[in-house]
Motif scaffolding. Structure first.
Motif, PDB file in Angstrom:
ATOM      1  N   MET A   1       0.846  -1.193   0.000  1.00 32.43           N
ATOM      2  CA  MET A   1       0.000   0.000   0.000  1.00 32.43           C
ATOM      3  C   MET A   1       0.877   1.237   0.000  1.00 32.43           C
ATOM      4  O   MET A   1       1.798   1.350   0.802  1.00 32.43           O
ATOM      5  N   LYS A   2       0.583   2.153  -0.899  1.00 36.77           N
ATOM      6  CA  LYS A   2       1.305   3.423  -0.922  1.00 36.77           C
ATOM      7  C   LYS A   2       0.450   4.483  -0.250  1.00 36.77           C
ATOM      8  O   LYS A   2      -0.705   4.694  -0.619  1.00 36.77           O
ATOM      9  N   VAL A   3       1.038   5.140   0.753  1.00 40.13           N
ATOM     10  CA  VAL A   3       0.300   6.141   1.521  1.00 40.13           C
ATOM     11  C   VAL A   3       0.917   7.509   1.291  1.00 40.13           C
ATOM     12  O   VAL A   3       2.138   7.653   1.175  1.00 40.13           O
ATOM     13  N   ALA A   4       0.058   8.524   1.211  1.00 38.43           N
ATOM     14  CA  ALA A   4       0.480   9.920   1.109  1.00 38.43           C
ATOM     15  C   ALA A   4       0.075  10.640   2.385  1.00 38.43           C
ATOM     16  O   ALA A   4      -1.032  10.443   2.898  1.00 38.43           O
ATOM     17  N   LEU A   5       0.975  11.464   2.909  1.00 36.11           N
ATOM     18  CA  LEU A   5       0.729  12.245   4.115  1.00 36.11           C
ATOM     19  C   LEU A   5       0.685  13.711   3.709  1.00 36.11           C
ATOM     20  O   LEU A   5       1.691  14.276   3.260  1.00 36.11           O
ATOM     21  N   GLY A   6      -0.483  14.337   3.839  1.00 37.49           N
ATOM     22  CA  GLY A   6      -0.669  15.716   3.404  1.00 37.49           C
ATOM     23  C   GLY A   6      -0.664  16.672   4.580  1.00 37.49           C
ATOM     24  O   GLY A   6      -1.689  16.894   5.221  1.00 37.49           O
ATOM     25  N   GLN A   7       0.492  17.257   4.857  1.00 41.64           N
ATOM     26  CA  GLN A   7       0.660  18.169   5.992  1.00 41.64           C
ATOM     27  C   GLN A   7       0.505  19.610   5.508  1.00 41.64           C
ATOM     28  O   GLN A   7       1.143  20.009   4.535  1.00 41.64           O
ATOM     29  N   PHE A   8      -0.344  20.396   6.200  1.00 40.77           N
ATOM     30  CA  PHE A   8      -0.466  21.804   5.820  1.00 40.77           C
ATOM     31  C   PHE A   8      -0.895  22.644   7.014  1.00 40.77           C
ATOM     32  O   PHE A   8      -1.283  22.111   8.060  1.00 40.77           O
ATOM     33  N   ALA A   9      -0.789  23.960   6.853  1.00 41.12           N
ATOM     34  CA  ALA A   9      -1.204  24.903   7.885  1.00 41.12           C
ATOM     35  C   ALA A   9      -2.637  25.332   7.603  1.00 41.12           C
ATOM     36  O   ALA A   9      -2.930  25.908   6.550  1.00 41.12           O
ATOM     37  N   VAL A  10      -3.537  25.032   8.525  1.00 40.61           N
ATOM     38  CA  VAL A  10      -4.964  25.305   8.350  1.00 40.61           C
ATOM     39  C   VAL A  10      -5.232  26.793   8.588  1.00 40.61           C
ATOM     40  O   VAL A  10      -4.767  27.364   9.580  1.00 40.61           O
ATOM     41  N   SER A  11      -5.978  27.414   7.682  1.00 38.29           N
ATOM     42  CA  SER A  11      -6.295  28.836   7.800  1.00 38.29           C
ATOM     43  C   SER A  11      -7.646  29.043   8.492  1.00 38.29           C
ATOM     44  O   SER A  11      -8.346  28.089   8.828  1.00 38.29           O
TER      45      SER A  11
ATOM     46  N   ALA B   1       5.019   7.092   1.401  1.00 41.54           N
ATOM     47  CA  ALA B   1       5.716   5.935   1.968  1.00 41.54           C
ATOM     48  C   ALA B   1       5.023   4.665   1.507  1.00 41.54           C
ATOM     49  O   ALA B   1       3.818   4.651   1.235  1.00 41.54           O
ATOM     50  N   GLU B   2       5.803   3.600   1.429  1.00 39.13           N
ATOM     51  CA  GLU B   2       5.265   2.276   1.105  1.00 39.13           C
ATOM     52  C   GLU B   2       5.048   1.488   2.390  1.00 39.13           C
ATOM     53  O   GLU B   2       5.944   1.415   3.243  1.00 39.13           O
ATOM     54  N   ILE B   3       3.875   0.919   2.526  1.00 40.33           N
ATOM     55  CA  ILE B   3       3.561   0.025   3.639  1.00 40.33           C
ATOM     56  C   ILE B   3       3.759  -1.397   3.144  1.00 40.33           C
ATOM     57  O   ILE B   3       3.084  -1.839   2.211  1.00 40.33           O
TER      58      ILE B   3
ATOM     59  N   ASN C   1       1.038  24.388  15.809  1.00 50.81           N
ATOM     60  CA  ASN C   1       1.280  22.947  15.830  1.00 50.81           C
ATOM     61  C   ASN C   1       2.580  22.560  15.123  1.00 50.81           C
ATOM     62  O   ASN C   1       3.085  23.293  14.277  1.00 50.81           O
ATOM     63  N   ILE C   2       3.105  21.379  15.459  1.00 46.68           N
ATOM     64  CA  ILE C   2       4.481  21.026  15.100  1.00 46.68           C
ATOM     65  C   ILE C   2       4.646  20.453  13.702  1.00 46.68           C
ATOM     66  O   ILE C   2       5.761  20.388  13.187  1.00 46.68           O
ATOM     67  N   GLY C   3       3.564  19.989  13.057  1.00 45.80           N
ATOM     68  CA  GLY C   3       3.759  19.254  11.799  1.00 45.80           C
ATOM     69  C   GLY C   3       4.381  17.905  12.105  1.00 45.80           C
ATOM     70  O   GLY C   3       3.799  17.076  12.794  1.00 45.80           O
ATOM     71  N   ALA C   4       5.583  17.657  11.591  1.00 44.53           N
ATOM     72  CA  ALA C   4       6.359  16.443  11.903  1.00 44.53           C
ATOM     73  C   ALA C   4       5.627  15.159  11.535  1.00 44.53           C
ATOM     74  O   ALA C   4       5.749  14.146  12.224  1.00 44.53           O
ATOM     75  N   SER C   5       4.847  15.187  10.457  1.00 39.05           N
ATOM     76  CA  SER C   5       4.155  13.988   9.995  1.00 39.05           C
ATOM     77  C   SER C   5       5.170  12.885   9.727  1.00 39.05           C
ATOM     78  O   SER C   5       6.271  13.148   9.226  1.00 39.05           O
ATOM     79  N   MET C   6       4.782  11.638  10.053  1.00 37.66           N
ATOM     80  CA  MET C   6       5.755  10.558   9.916  1.00 37.66           C
ATOM     81  C   MET C   6       5.069   9.208   9.753  1.00 37.66           C
ATOM     82  O   MET C   6       3.912   9.023  10.144  1.00 37.66           O
ATOM     83  N   VAL C   7       5.811   8.275   9.159  1.00 44.96           N
ATOM     84  CA  VAL C   7       5.425   6.868   9.122  1.00 44.96           C
ATOM     85  C   VAL C   7       6.501   6.091   9.864  1.00 44.96           C
ATOM     86  O   VAL C   7       7.694   6.240   9.584  1.00 44.96           O
ATOM     87  N   VAL C   8       6.069   5.279  10.832  1.00 43.65           N
ATOM     88  CA  VAL C   8       6.989   4.420  11.582  1.00 43.65           C
ATOM     89  C   VAL C   8       6.586   2.974  11.323  1.00 43.65           C
ATOM     90  O   VAL C   8       5.393   2.640  11.317  1.00 43.65           O
ATOM     91  N   ASP C   9       7.578   2.117  11.095  1.00 42.24           N
ATOM     92  CA  ASP C   9       7.275   0.726  10.750  1.00 42.24           C
ATOM     93  C   ASP C   9       7.113  -0.143  12.005  1.00 42.24           C
ATOM     94  O   ASP C   9       7.284   0.342  13.134  1.00 42.24           O
ATOM     95  N   PRO C  10       6.753  -1.420  11.859  1.00 46.30           N
ATOM     96  CA  PRO C  10       6.426  -2.261  13.022  1.00 46.30           C
ATOM     97  C   PRO C  10       7.586  -2.569  13.960  1.00 46.30           C
ATOM     98  O   PRO C  10       7.361  -3.095  15.045  1.00 46.30           O
ATOM     99  N   LEU C  11       8.809  -2.252  13.545  1.00 44.52           N
ATOM    100  CA  LEU C  11       9.947  -2.413  14.437  1.00 44.52           C
ATOM    101  C   LEU C  11      10.499  -1.075  14.915  1.00 44.52           C
ATOM    102  O   LEU C  11      11.619  -0.978  15.404  1.00 44.52           O
ATOM    103  N   GLY C  12       9.688  -0.021  14.777  1.00 40.29           N
ATOM    104  CA  GLY C  12      10.040   1.270  15.342  1.00 40.29           C
ATOM    105  C   GLY C  12      10.953   2.119  14.487  1.00 40.29           C
ATOM    106  O   GLY C  12      11.521   3.096  14.984  1.00 40.29           O
ATOM    107  N   VAL C  13      11.082   1.794  13.204  1.00 38.53           N
ATOM    108  CA  VAL C  13      11.952   2.547  12.302  1.00 38.53           C
ATOM    109  C   VAL C  13      11.123   3.623  11.591  1.00 38.53           C
ATOM    110  O   VAL C  13      10.099   3.321  10.979  1.00 38.53           O
ATOM    111  N   ALA C  14      11.567   4.875  11.667  1.00 37.28           N
ATOM    112  CA  ALA C  14      10.896   5.961  10.954  1.00 37.28           C
ATOM    113  C   ALA C  14      11.204   5.848   9.465  1.00 37.28           C
ATOM    114  O   ALA C  14      12.357   5.988   9.048  1.00 37.28           O
ATOM    115  N   VAL C  15      10.190   5.588   8.677  1.00 43.25           N
ATOM    116  CA  VAL C  15      10.358   5.375   7.237  1.00 43.25           C
ATOM    117  C   VAL C  15      10.471   6.705   6.498  1.00 43.25           C
ATOM    118  O   VAL C  15      11.263   6.861   5.567  1.00 43.25           O
TER     119      VAL C  15
END
Length: 262
Positions: A1-11, A234-236, A208-222
């Motif tokens: 699964m390919k996931v997209a993370l859309g981070q933005f500043a809300v007005s 990121a690819e899941i 707010n900090i943003g800092a969107s992230m994907v972390v895998d099942p062994l705790g690795v930030a992808v």
């Protein structure tokens, strides 16, 4: 699964935010994503007005969601985001909405309200009372959480016990001393202790900090975003989930019962 993370500043203006979301949907589609996750509270934000969620809440058949649903109808992309919707009373719900193919396929009303660090979300928001069911995207099962839910391990564990492969967390994580470190530790912990991927998407901007992230099942930030608007992918990997659960069988080894809502 390919996931997209859309981070933005809300007005402060819902139409501006709807236009940003439509743009992110288009770009996620062009990037070949199966899933796009957007932040929490994307209808409107104003750090000078604590009651803005009351003033700007819209029903799910209102103009904001109508615009996003129209864009969603153009592809099979699954889209998740949190919006404030009226309850019919004096407060609103913080609703994690999932849409696909121009339709709303699930709703999750936030369970844990942010009454901490001098904030009081419950002044304007009514908590939900139901654990959300898992959602399937691209053959994987997804468990839903929202922002402050991250600090309570029971919901993530419940999703994992129910069969979740991935935890989804739209957020608006407030800045403050040590708060970004809390985010890093807690996102990583929820992934590692449940041997699930976690897709955590934060609002950025003044508060707010943003800092969107994907972390895998062994705790690795992808993948990880910074403090400014970004669309990251990121690819899941199902094989990574299987590997993690074979070498670290915490779900099989647990001694406690399935968490239930009090």
């Amino acid at each position: 699964m390919k996931v997209a993370l859309g981070q933005f500043a809300v007005s402060k203006v819902w139409q501006e935010n709807a236009d940003i979301c439509v743009n992110l949907i288009k770009r996620a589609q062009e990037g070949g994503a199966d899933l796009l996750v957007l932040p929490e509270g994307i209808l409107a934000r104003d750090i000078t007005d604590p009651d803005i969620v009351l003033k700007t809440a819209q029903p799910l058949d209102g103009p904001f969601m109508t615009q996003l649903l129209a864009e969603s109808s153009k592809s099979a992309l699954t889209i998740m985001m949190c919006v404030h919707v009226p309850t019919g009373g004096q407060r609103v719900f913080n609703n994690l909405v999932t849409i696909r193919g121009g339709e709303i396929i699930s709703q999750y009303l936030k369970l844990h309200l942010y009454d901490a660090f001098a904030a009081k979300e419950s002044a304007n928001v009514q908590p939900g009372s139901v654990i959300p069911e898992l959602i399937e995207v691209a053959g994987l099962k997804l468990g839903l959480m929202t922002c402050y839910d991250l600090r309570f391990p029971e919901l993530a564990r419940r999703h994992a016990v129910d069969g979740a492969d991935v935890l989804i967390l739209p957020a608006a994580w407030v800045k403050g001393p040590g708060k970004e470190a809390h985010w890093d530790v807690l996102v990583t912990a929820r992934a590692l202790e449940n041997t699930c991927y976690i897709v955590a998407v934060g609002e950025c901007g003044e508060r707010n900090i943003g800092a969107s992230m994907v972390v895998d099942p062994l705790g690795v930030a992808v993948v990880r975003a910074g403090e400014v608007p970004a669309l990251i992918f990121a690819e899941i990997e199902p094989k990574r989930i299987s590997h993690a659960r074979s070498v670290l069988p915490v779900l099989a080894n647990r001694r406690f019962a399935r968490p239930e809502l009090a």
